[in-house]
Design an enzyme around this catalytic site. Structure first.
Site, PDB file in Angstrom:
ATOM      1  N   GLY A   1      44.435  48.990  -9.625  1.00  0.00           N
ATOM      2  CA  GLY A   1      45.532  48.279 -10.235  1.00  0.00           C
ATOM      3  C   GLY A   1      47.071  48.648  -9.756  1.00  0.00           C
ATOM      4  N   ALA A   2      47.922  47.844  -9.622  1.00  0.00           N
ATOM      5  CA  ALA A   2      49.192  48.000  -9.235  1.00  0.00           C
ATOM      6  C   ALA A   2      50.439  47.674 -10.551  1.00  0.00           C
ATOM      7  CB  ALA A   2      49.706  47.576  -7.904  1.00  0.00           C
ATOM      8  N   GLY A   3      49.684  47.662 -11.558  1.00  0.00           N
ATOM      9  CA  GLY A   3      50.737  47.581 -12.748  1.00  0.00           C
ATOM     10  C   GLY A   3      51.918  48.413 -13.121  1.00  0.00           C
ATOM     11  N   GLY A   4      52.099  48.515 -14.266  1.00  0.00           N
ATOM     12  CA  GLY A   4      53.099  49.541 -14.559  1.00  0.00           C
ATOM     13  C   GLY A   4      52.578  50.986 -14.459  1.00  0.00           C
ATOM     14  N   VAL A   5      51.520  51.336 -14.628  1.00  0.00           N
ATOM     15  CA  VAL A   5      50.933  52.578 -14.838  1.00  0.00           C
ATOM     16  C   VAL A   5      50.486  52.755 -13.391  1.00  0.00           C
ATOM     17  CG1 VAL A   5      49.055  54.174 -15.278  1.00  0.00           C
ATOM     18  CG2 VAL A   5      50.251  52.951 -17.059  1.00  0.00           C
ATOM     19  N   GLY A   6      49.538  52.145 -12.952  1.00  0.00           N
ATOM     20  CA  GLY A   6      49.077  52.617 -11.315  1.00  0.00           C
ATOM     21  C   GLY A   6      50.080  52.155 -10.371  1.00  0.00           C
TER      22      GLY A   6
ATOM     23  N   LYS B   1      46.242  61.804 -27.721  1.00  0.00           N
ATOM     24  CA  LYS B   1      46.919  60.632 -27.210  1.00  0.00           C
ATOM     25  C   LYS B   1      46.596  59.319 -27.890  1.00  0.00           C
ATOM     26  CE  LYS B   1      49.124  57.949 -24.028  1.00  0.00           C
ATOM     27  NZ  LYS B   1      48.585  57.808 -22.838  1.00  0.00           N
TER      28      LYS B   1
ATOM     29  N   GLU C   1      44.604  45.238 -26.545  1.00  0.00           N
ATOM     30  CA  GLU C   1      43.538  46.333 -26.376  1.00  0.00           C
ATOM     31  C   GLU C   1      43.155  46.612 -27.892  1.00  0.00           C
ATOM     32  OE1 GLU C   1      43.940  48.848 -22.562  1.00  0.00           O
ATOM     33  OE2 GLU C   1      45.805  48.923 -23.643  1.00  0.00           O
TER      34      GLU C   1
ATOM     35  N   ASN D   1      43.836  54.365 -22.338  1.00  0.00           N
ATOM     36  CA  ASN D   1      43.863  55.001 -23.753  1.00  0.00           C
ATOM     37  C   ASN D   1      42.380  54.963 -24.469  1.00  0.00           C
ATOM     38  OD1 ASN D   1      46.653  55.730 -23.659  1.00  0.00           O
ATOM     39  ND2 ASN D   1      46.929  53.791 -23.779  1.00  0.00           N
TER      40      ASN D   1
END
Length: 330
Positions: free
Chosen positions: A24-29, A202, A284, A119
């Site tokens: 994945g290359a979204g916000g986190v990745g 978390k 989610e 999460n």
């Protein structure tokens, strides 16, 4: 940050080289993968064809208070030419976990390590069932980031922290190798002696914030302005009660941190799940709130709890979304 998670800072080492696949290359990745690329690590992104086309055309751009970064040609694959990688950073949304596991399966060799940054905890069982207990580490990240319409990564604050560890607890040679690979890469990194405790803390943080902001449709400052302070405290209490029932009572530092966040009258903080809901995307809700409800002691938390109300609210949204009846959403 480390005091909240009982985590121990680790430093990188030039002697350790691991090939990293970021799923994945979204916000986190996109953020953590970009920082690793910036630090000269061996990183490849596993992305969908549509995202691959954007990366090939525009590269990968990060806008961050910690410094902007642009890579004109980030290494990426779409799943049809994968070989085993040493370390797999799994950064997808829970709704995409099934597809992500299928896509990354060829990259999981006998010695590969999977570090999920999702999460909650339900994903750990799914990953272990598919790839084996020994392949899966525990992990979490603290960051507020998203991807804009142009495919750029937007980092909204000055926190970018990654925590990981052995699910069974303690240290190992392989987690030390991971620490050496990920250390000194433009974000803070900690090895947690009890990663499940950190993940529960978390989870309660995110479930409280996501449940509240989706239910109230506003940021922390908006909820406080609307007089929701008692409800915000109630949601935190209910989520933390589930953690305690599971044997992972939230420690004072983690409790105080969330309480402070929820009491900040100038905070425009929202959960990423609210952004998904406002875009008409699948949320989610079941992964974060529904799974908490499954784990609670029903005798100690009635079905009219605020956690139940927030979860039912999201289930109602999902039912309407499936009907295609969301205004302003194509």
């Amino acid at each position: 940050m480390s005091s909240i998670f009982n985590a121990f800072p680790m430093q990188g080492s030039e002697g350790t080289v691991m090939r990293i696949l970021v799923v994945g290359a979204g916000g986190v990745g996109g953020y953590f993968g970009a920082r690793l690329l910036q630090a000269g690590r061996d990183v490849t992104f596993l992305v969908r064809p549509s995202r691959a086309a954007v990366l090939a055309r525009d590269g990968l751009t990060v806008h961050s208070p910690l410094g902007d970064f642009h890579h004109p040609a980030p290494p990426h694959v779409t799943g049809d030419a994968l070989v085993p990688f040493d370390l797999i950073l799994l950064s997808c949304k829970a709704r995409d976990l099934g597809g992500a596991m299928e896509a990354m399966a060829p990259a999981v060799g006998p010695d590969s390590l999977i570090l999920p940054l999702l999460n909650g905890l339900a994903h750990l069982d799914l990953l272990r069932e598919r790839f084996g207990d020994s392949a899966v580490l525990g992990g979490l990240c603290m960051i507020s980031a998203d991807r804009n319409a142009e495919g750029e990564i937007l980092h909204f604050n000055d926190i970018a922290h990654l925590v990981f560890g052995e699910p069974a607890g303690g240290y190992s040679e392989r987690t030390r190798a991971v620490a050496a690979t990920l250390g000194n890469a433009g974000f803070t990194l900690s090895h947690a002696d009890n990663i499940l405790q950190a993940m529960w803390e978390k989870w309660t943080f995110i479930a409280t914030l996501a449940g509240l902001t989706c239910l109230m449709r506003g940021a922390v400052c908006d909820m406080l302005a609307g007089g929701a302070a008692p409800l915000m405290q109630q949601m935190q209490t209910e989520c933390e009660a589930v953690a305690a029932q599971a044997g992972f009572p939230v420690r004072p530092a983690a409790h105080d941190r969330l309480a402070s966040v929820l009491a900040s009258p100038d905070s425009t903080l929202t959960a990423s799940m609210l952004r998904d809901v406002e875009r008409g995307l699948e949320s989610e809700g079941e992964h974060l709130l529904g799974d908490l409800l499954k784990r609670r002691d029903r005798g100690a938390s009635p079905d009219t709890s605020l956690l139940m109300v927030a979860c039912t609210h999201l289930r109602t949204y999902e039912a309407r979304r499936r009907r295609g009846d969301l205004p302003g959403v194509d």
